[in-house]
Design a protein around this motif. Structure first.
Motif, PDB file in Angstrom:
ATOM      1  N   CYS A 214       0.834  -1.208   0.000  1.00  0.00           N
ATOM      2  CA  CYS A 214       0.000   0.000   0.000  1.00  0.00           C
ATOM      3  C   CYS A 214       0.867   1.257   0.000  1.00  0.00           C
ATOM      4  O   CYS A 214       0.605   2.205  -0.751  1.00  0.00           O
ATOM      5  CB  CYS A 214      -0.918   0.022   1.227  1.00  0.00           C
ATOM      6  SG  CYS A 214      -2.172  -1.267   1.212  1.00  0.00           S
ATOM      7  N   LEU A 215       1.903   1.257   0.820  1.00  0.00           N
ATOM      8  CA  LEU A 215       2.800   2.424   0.868  1.00  0.00           C
ATOM      9  C   LEU A 215       3.414   2.678  -0.501  1.00  0.00           C
ATOM     10  O   LEU A 215       3.426   3.814  -1.004  1.00  0.00           O
ATOM     11  CB  LEU A 215       3.925   2.202   1.892  1.00  0.00           C
ATOM     12  CG  LEU A 215       3.545   2.129   3.374  1.00  0.00           C
ATOM     13  CD1 LEU A 215       4.791   1.888   4.223  1.00  0.00           C
ATOM     14  CD2 LEU A 215       2.834   3.406   3.826  1.00  0.00           C
ATOM     15  N   ALA A 216       3.913   1.605  -1.122  1.00  0.00           N
ATOM     16  CA  ALA A 216       4.589   1.754  -2.413  1.00  0.00           C
ATOM     17  C   ALA A 216       3.610   2.248  -3.478  1.00  0.00           C
ATOM     18  O   ALA A 216       3.932   3.155  -4.259  1.00  0.00           O
ATOM     19  CB  ALA A 216       5.203   0.418  -2.831  1.00  0.00           C
ATOM     20  N   ASP A 217       2.397   1.673  -3.494  1.00  0.00           N
ATOM     21  CA  ASP A 217       1.399   2.060  -4.492  1.00  0.00           C
ATOM     22  C   ASP A 217       1.021   3.537  -4.359  1.00  0.00           C
ATOM     23  O   ASP A 217       0.936   4.260  -5.360  1.00  0.00           O
ATOM     24  CB  ASP A 217       0.147   1.187  -4.332  1.00  0.00           C
ATOM     25  CG  ASP A 217      -0.937   1.565  -5.323  1.00  0.00           C
ATOM     26  OD1 ASP A 217      -0.744   1.284  -6.525  1.00  0.00           O
ATOM     27  OD2 ASP A 217      -1.945   2.172  -4.914  1.00  0.00           O
ATOM     28  N   ARG A 218       0.813   3.979  -3.122  1.00  0.00           N
ATOM     29  CA  ARG A 218       0.403   5.377  -2.909  1.00  0.00           C
ATOM     30  C   ARG A 218       1.546   6.357  -3.203  1.00  0.00           C
ATOM     31  O   ARG A 218       1.320   7.470  -3.673  1.00  0.00           O
ATOM     32  CB  ARG A 218      -0.111   5.568  -1.472  1.00  0.00           C
ATOM     33  CG  ARG A 218      -1.249   4.624  -1.072  1.00  0.00           C
ATOM     34  CD  ARG A 218      -2.585   4.896  -1.726  1.00  0.00           C
ATOM     35  NE  ARG A 218      -2.704   4.546  -3.121  1.00  0.00           N
ATOM     36  CZ  ARG A 218      -3.719   4.961  -3.903  1.00  0.00           C
ATOM     37  NH1 ARG A 218      -4.671   5.735  -3.405  1.00  0.00           N
ATOM     38  NH2 ARG A 218      -3.791   4.620  -5.158  1.00  0.00           N
ATOM     39  N   LEU A 219       2.776   5.930  -2.916  1.00  0.00           N
ATOM     40  CA  LEU A 219       3.927   6.780  -3.246  1.00  0.00           C
ATOM     41  C   LEU A 219       4.105   6.876  -4.756  1.00  0.00           C
ATOM     42  O   LEU A 219       4.390   7.953  -5.294  1.00  0.00           O
ATOM     43  CB  LEU A 219       5.200   6.238  -2.589  1.00  0.00           C
ATOM     44  CG  LEU A 219       5.378   6.608  -1.118  1.00  0.00           C
ATOM     45  CD1 LEU A 219       6.458   5.756  -0.469  1.00  0.00           C
ATOM     46  CD2 LEU A 219       5.726   8.101  -0.960  1.00  0.00           C
TER      47      LEU A 219
ATOM     48  N   ALA B 255      12.009  -1.517   1.264  1.00  0.00           N
ATOM     49  CA  ALA B 255      11.067  -1.348   0.145  1.00  0.00           C
ATOM     50  C   ALA B 255      11.138   0.086  -0.393  1.00  0.00           C
ATOM     51  O   ALA B 255      11.127   0.309  -1.613  1.00  0.00           O
ATOM     52  CB  ALA B 255       9.651  -1.676   0.606  1.00  0.00           C
ATOM     53  N   LEU B 256      11.227   1.049   0.500  1.00  0.00           N
ATOM     54  CA  LEU B 256      11.286   2.448   0.072  1.00  0.00           C
ATOM     55  C   LEU B 256      12.606   2.762  -0.630  1.00  0.00           C
ATOM     56  O   LEU B 256      12.646   3.552  -1.580  1.00  0.00           O
ATOM     57  CB  LEU B 256      11.082   3.383   1.266  1.00  0.00           C
ATOM     58  CG  LEU B 256       9.714   3.279   1.958  1.00  0.00           C
ATOM     59  CD1 LEU B 256       9.656   4.209   3.155  1.00  0.00           C
ATOM     60  CD2 LEU B 256       8.580   3.607   0.989  1.00  0.00           C
ATOM     61  N   GLN B 257      13.655   2.126  -0.141  1.00  0.00           N
ATOM     62  CA  GLN B 257      14.958   2.298  -0.800  1.00  0.00           C
ATOM     63  C   GLN B 257      14.855   1.842  -2.262  1.00  0.00           C
ATOM     64  O   GLN B 257      15.331   2.520  -3.172  1.00  0.00           O
ATOM     65  CB  GLN B 257      16.022   1.475  -0.048  1.00  0.00           C
ATOM     66  CG  GLN B 257      17.346   1.353  -0.771  1.00  0.00           C
ATOM     67  CD  GLN B 257      18.164   2.636  -0.689  1.00  0.00           C
ATOM     68  OE1 GLN B 257      18.689   2.967   0.383  1.00  0.00           O
ATOM     69  NE2 GLN B 257      18.270   3.352  -1.799  1.00  0.00           N
ATOM     70  N   GLY B 258      14.192   0.691  -2.480  1.00  0.00           N
ATOM     71  CA  GLY B 258      14.020   0.167  -3.836  1.00  0.00           C
ATOM     72  C   GLY B 258      13.210   1.111  -4.707  1.00  0.00           C
ATOM     73  O   GLY B 258      13.555   1.372  -5.862  1.00  0.00           O
TER      74      GLY B 258
END
Ligand code: KG4
Ligand code: ZN
Length: 358
Positions: free
Chosen positions: A254-259, A287-290
């Motif tokens: 969810c975090l990655a999709d919204r970012l 995950a955020l680093q990626g």
């Protein structure tokens, strides 16, 4: 008050006070980013029997601990109040009883020592904390602020200049971690316990929802994920470790999709930054680093101790404001209010959903 005639060029050491939730914290920070001294007293033991923070207990604990901690931090640094250039305290958002304890203490110190008062937004403390740890991080940056009370994507243009791009329409992500921990019987506080358990689990084991993934609206939602965790536990088909890992993976997706959506809608920025208690999570960080690498953005996460609530970030937010305001800096009036809600971006549009976290 000397506040009005204060010369900001001389303001180099700020005393910070944090008391908005369940950590009583005091720190002395210098403008060159040195944390001269700090103390943090966790209230975990007091709240653990209730499975969450009890506001009245928190306020009383802050009231008992704060004054000796302030004296202790000054003693640790070998400084007196006269050596401090300003007094900063969290003035909101947070549990109002605790916020009032910290803010009133700061007002008393400011009055007694004839120093400027800084009423700091706790979220601004989190938002600027990466710059306390990393002097090379400049504005603007894209910030994911994930804590026990908030889940927001912000474009940080400068100290005091925030544009909110997304927020949660129900639960904050830290809250979802804490509730998942409670459902799994891991106790309080839950985030670190869920992360620990997830290490030994299979993130693909349980089919959990990714609320609002792919949605045209930019926001987050975690209430449905929490309910799905409860149903999965009741179903009895999966181990606690698999459920913890599956929950964490769903949250990260969810975090990655919204970012991704925020970047698509509003453009990139030189850096992707994460802050707040959930930023202590290693799986979230990697995950955020990626994601940052994919978008050719620099990734910045503060050291663990600066992710969860602390007073160094409050003192630093005060210093950032002093530096940004320059000669216009006068501090805040002694009658400024403690604020249970205090959005970083007052112009952000209201979002649907009851109990929305500004
Ligand atoms: O920023 P913070 O200390 O307090 C607030 O301002 O809310 O954030 C606390 C939240 C809690 O919900 C806690 O469970 C979560 O951050 N948290 C974590 C981790 N460490 C703290 N969540 C996931 N993984 C962690 N390692
Ligand atoms: Zn916080």
């Amino acid at each position: 008050m000397s506040a009005v005639s204060h010369n900001p060029a001389d303001t180099r050491v700020v005393l910070g006070i944090e008391s908005s939730c369940d950590e009583t914290a005091v720190a002395l920070v210098r403008a060159d980013r040195t944390i001269i001294a700090q103390r943090i007293a966790s209230q975990e033991a007091e709240h653990a029997p209730y499975g969450g923070v009890v506001p009245e207990i928190a306020a009383r604990a802050h009231a008992e601990r704060l004054a000796p901690m302030i004296a202790g931090v000054l003693a640790d640094a070998g400084l007196g109040l006269g050596d401090v250039d300003a007094i900063a305290a969290t003035a909101g958002p947070g549990l109002i009883g605790g916020v009032m304890v910290g803010l009133v203490s700061a007002k008393a110190l400011a009055m007694a020592a004839d120093k400027p008062l800084l009423a700091v937004n706790h979220l601004e403390g989190h938002a600027l904390s990466p710059r306390l740890a990393d002097g090379t991080l400049g504005f603007p940056y894209l910030l994911l602020l994930v804590s026990g009370g908030h889940c927001q994507i912000l474009r940080v243009e400068g100290a005091g200049r925030y544009r909110r791009l997304a927020t949660t329409i129900d639960d904050a992500l830290g809250e979802a971690f804490d509730k998942t921990a409670k459902i799994l019987g891991l106790g309080y506080p839950g985030g670190p316990a869920v992360e620990q358990l997830a290490r030994g689990g299979d993130p693909k084991a349980a089919a959990l929802p990714r609320p609002l993934k792919g949605s045209a609206e930019p926001h987050f939602s975690f209430a449905g994920l929490k309910s799905a965790v409860l149903r999965t536990v009741e179903g009895g088909a999966h181990t606690p470790a698999d459920i913890a890992a599956s929950f964490q993976q769903a949250a990260i997706d969810c975090l990655a999709d919204r970012l991704e959506k925020a970047i698509a809608d509003h453009g990139s920025a030189p850096a992707l930054v994460v802050a707040g208690g959930v930023a202590a999570n290693q799986a979230v960080r990697s995950a955020l680093q990626g994601l940052a690498t994919t978008h050719a953005m620099r990734f910045v996460a503060p050291p663990m101790a600066l992710c969860t609530d602390n007073a160094a970030m409050i003192a630093w937010a005060g210093l950032e404001r002093i530096m940004a305001e320059g000669t216009a800096f006068t501090g805040d009036p002694l009658d400024c209010a403690a604020r249970p809600r205090w959005p970083l971006d007052p112009d952000a549009a209201a979002v649907r959903g009851a109990g929305v976290k500004a």
